[in-house]
Design an enzyme around this catalytic site. Structure first.
Site, PDB file in Angstrom:
ATOM      1  N   ASP A   1      -3.306   3.833 -40.499  1.00 45.21           N
ATOM      2  CA  ASP A   1      -2.182   4.610 -41.047  1.00 45.21           C
ATOM      3  C   ASP A   1      -2.215   6.120 -40.766  1.00 45.21           C
ATOM      4  O   ASP A   1      -1.927   6.925 -41.662  1.00 45.21           O
ATOM      5  CB  ASP A   1      -2.100   4.406 -42.569  1.00 45.21           C
ATOM      6  CG  ASP A   1      -1.739   2.985 -42.964  1.00 45.21           C
ATOM      7  OD1 ASP A   1      -1.618   2.123 -42.078  1.00 45.21           O
ATOM      8  OD2 ASP A   1      -1.583   2.727 -44.184  1.00 45.21           O
TER       9      ASP A   1
ATOM     10  N   HIS B   1       7.730   0.090 -43.835  1.00 48.62           N
ATOM     11  CA  HIS B   1       8.561  -0.430 -44.926  1.00 48.62           C
ATOM     12  C   HIS B   1      10.037  -0.521 -44.562  1.00 48.62           C
ATOM     13  O   HIS B   1      10.568   0.328 -43.839  1.00 48.62           O
ATOM     14  CB  HIS B   1       8.425   0.459 -46.160  1.00 48.62           C
ATOM     15  CG  HIS B   1       7.037   0.509 -46.730  1.00 48.62           C
ATOM     16  ND1 HIS B   1       6.317  -0.614 -47.026  1.00 48.62           N
ATOM     17  CD2 HIS B   1       6.246   1.563 -47.071  1.00 48.62           C
ATOM     18  CE1 HIS B   1       5.141  -0.262 -47.531  1.00 48.62           C
ATOM     19  NE2 HIS B   1       5.068   1.047 -47.554  1.00 48.62           N
TER      20      HIS B   1
ATOM     21  N   HIS C   1      12.544  -0.481 -49.990  1.00 49.68           N
ATOM     22  CA  HIS C   1      11.347  -1.293 -50.241  1.00 49.68           C
ATOM     23  C   HIS C   1      10.973  -1.274 -51.729  1.00 49.68           C
ATOM     24  O   HIS C   1      11.168  -0.280 -52.416  1.00 49.68           O
ATOM     25  CB  HIS C   1      10.180  -0.758 -49.411  1.00 49.68           C
ATOM     26  CG  HIS C   1       8.983  -1.650 -49.393  1.00 49.68           C
ATOM     27  ND1 HIS C   1       7.883  -1.427 -50.185  1.00 49.68           N
ATOM     28  CD2 HIS C   1       8.732  -2.784 -48.698  1.00 49.68           C
ATOM     29  CE1 HIS C   1       6.994  -2.394 -49.962  1.00 49.68           C
ATOM     30  NE2 HIS C   1       7.490  -3.225 -49.059  1.00 49.68           N
TER      31      HIS C   1
ATOM     32  N   LYS D   1       2.369  -3.378 -41.446  1.00 49.24           N
ATOM     33  CA  LYS D   1       2.178  -3.989 -42.765  1.00 49.24           C
ATOM     34  C   LYS D   1       3.155  -3.366 -43.747  1.00 49.24           C
ATOM     35  O   LYS D   1       3.637  -2.251 -43.530  1.00 49.24           O
ATOM     36  CB  LYS D   1       0.735  -3.782 -43.246  1.00 49.24           C
ATOM     37  CG  LYS D   1       0.345  -2.314 -43.385  1.00 49.24           C
ATOM     38  CD  LYS D   1      -1.130  -2.149 -43.670  1.00 49.24           C
ATOM     39  CE  LYS D   1      -1.526  -0.700 -43.813  1.00 49.24           C
ATOM     40  NZ  LYS D   1      -0.932   0.013 -44.940  1.00 49.24           N
TER      41      LYS D   1
ATOM     42  N   CYS E   1      -6.010   2.378 -48.432  1.00 50.77           N
ATOM     43  CA  CYS E   1      -5.784   1.449 -47.309  1.00 50.77           C
ATOM     44  C   CYS E   1      -7.049   1.195 -46.491  1.00 50.77           C
ATOM     45  O   CYS E   1      -7.273   0.075 -46.033  1.00 50.77           O
ATOM     46  CB  CYS E   1      -4.639   1.948 -46.431  1.00 50.77           C
ATOM     47  SG  CYS E   1      -3.052   1.874 -47.287  1.00 50.77           S
TER      48      CYS E   1
HETATM   49 ZN   LIG Z   1       3.399   2.229 -48.088  1.00 47.63          ZN
END
Ligand SMILES: [Zn+2]
Length: 250
Positions: free
Chosen positions: A54, A94, A98, A152, A197
């Site tokens: 990320d 997303h 979301h 993801k 994460c």
């Molecule tokens: Zn997120």
């Protein structure tokens, strides 16, 4: 940072105790050999893969959900990646509207929580919306040989911190199957954020039977209310190794 956010982050990390202590995790660890760490002696090979978590504009200072010093790691991540034959990058991705966005819940503000079918969900500012600049990788991230970008959080009704499984612990991103098919045995992790994460991905790596090593100076955490120390504690108990970039051979 709001009190609500601190409370959530604390309880979210506390929730990792259950995941880290799962019997499946212990079994998986017992099957694999613990990597022996000597300074400068770890040389990634063909069965090792680097997971870059990320490193996206919205998680960098100036972004919608910034991690402090998130930009500082970028040159080091590039340097580390150059030493790996195999690299996978993850991308929070997303849908508009979301379920993890506070804006999708009338009357709720960012960093408040709500109960969903899969458990307690923190409500974030809108971030990493598919196809927007905030979802792009940081402009200085240069890893042209990355073999896979795993996205993801694209299921509109479910969030995902881990690169392997989404928030219900069952919905898969497909990464476990990919890693198995490629024959990788060990995953090294860098990126954002250490205590969320990166941590959840490392714990899930152990859960699917992989060795997992977090390169701590190539990560940055949110570190609120002890969350970073708690995350390291859980990762250590699950057999995740904590190393530094200097432990990798040049
Ligand atoms: Zn997120």
């Amino acid at each position: 940072m709001s009190t609500n956010r601190r409370q959530f982050l604390s309880s979210a990390v506390g929730g990792l105790v259950t995941a880290g202590a799962a019997s499946g995790t212990r079994r998986a660890w017992a099957q694999g050999a613990a990597p022996k760490i000597q300074p400068g002696k770890i040389k990634p090979g063909g069965r090792d893969v680097l997971l870059v978590v990320d490193v996206q504009n919205d998680f960098i200072p100036g972004g919608a959900l910034a991690v402090k010093e998130g930009d500082v790691i970028v040159p080091l991540v590039n340097q580390i990646a150059a030493g790996f034959e195999h690299v996978i990058m993850t991308q929070d991705w997303h849908t508009p509207g979301h379920i993890s966005f506070a804006s999708s819940h009338p009357g709720k503000k960012p960093f408040e929580t709500t109960k969903l079918a899969y458990g307690t969900q923190v409500l974030w500012p809108d971030h990493c919306v598919q196809g927007t600049p905030g979802a792009d990788f940081h402009k200085d991230l240069k890893i042209p040989h990355a073999e896979l970008v795993i996205r993801k959080g694209y299921r509109k009704q479910m969030d995902s911190y881990s690169a392997f499984y989404e928030a219900d612990g069952k919905a898969t991103t497909g990464l476990a199957g990919y890693v198995r098919d490629r024959g990788f045995r060990q995953v090294f992790l860098v990126g954002l954020a250490t205590d969320f994460c990166v941590c959840w991905s490392a714990l899930d790596a152990r859960k699917v039977g992989l060795g997992a090593l977090v390169i701590e100076d190539a990560c940055r955490g949110i570190d609120t209310n002890g969350s970073l120390a708690k995350a390291w504690d859980q990762m250590t108990k699950a057999g995740v190794k904590r190393i530094r970039s200097a432990d990798l051979s040049a």
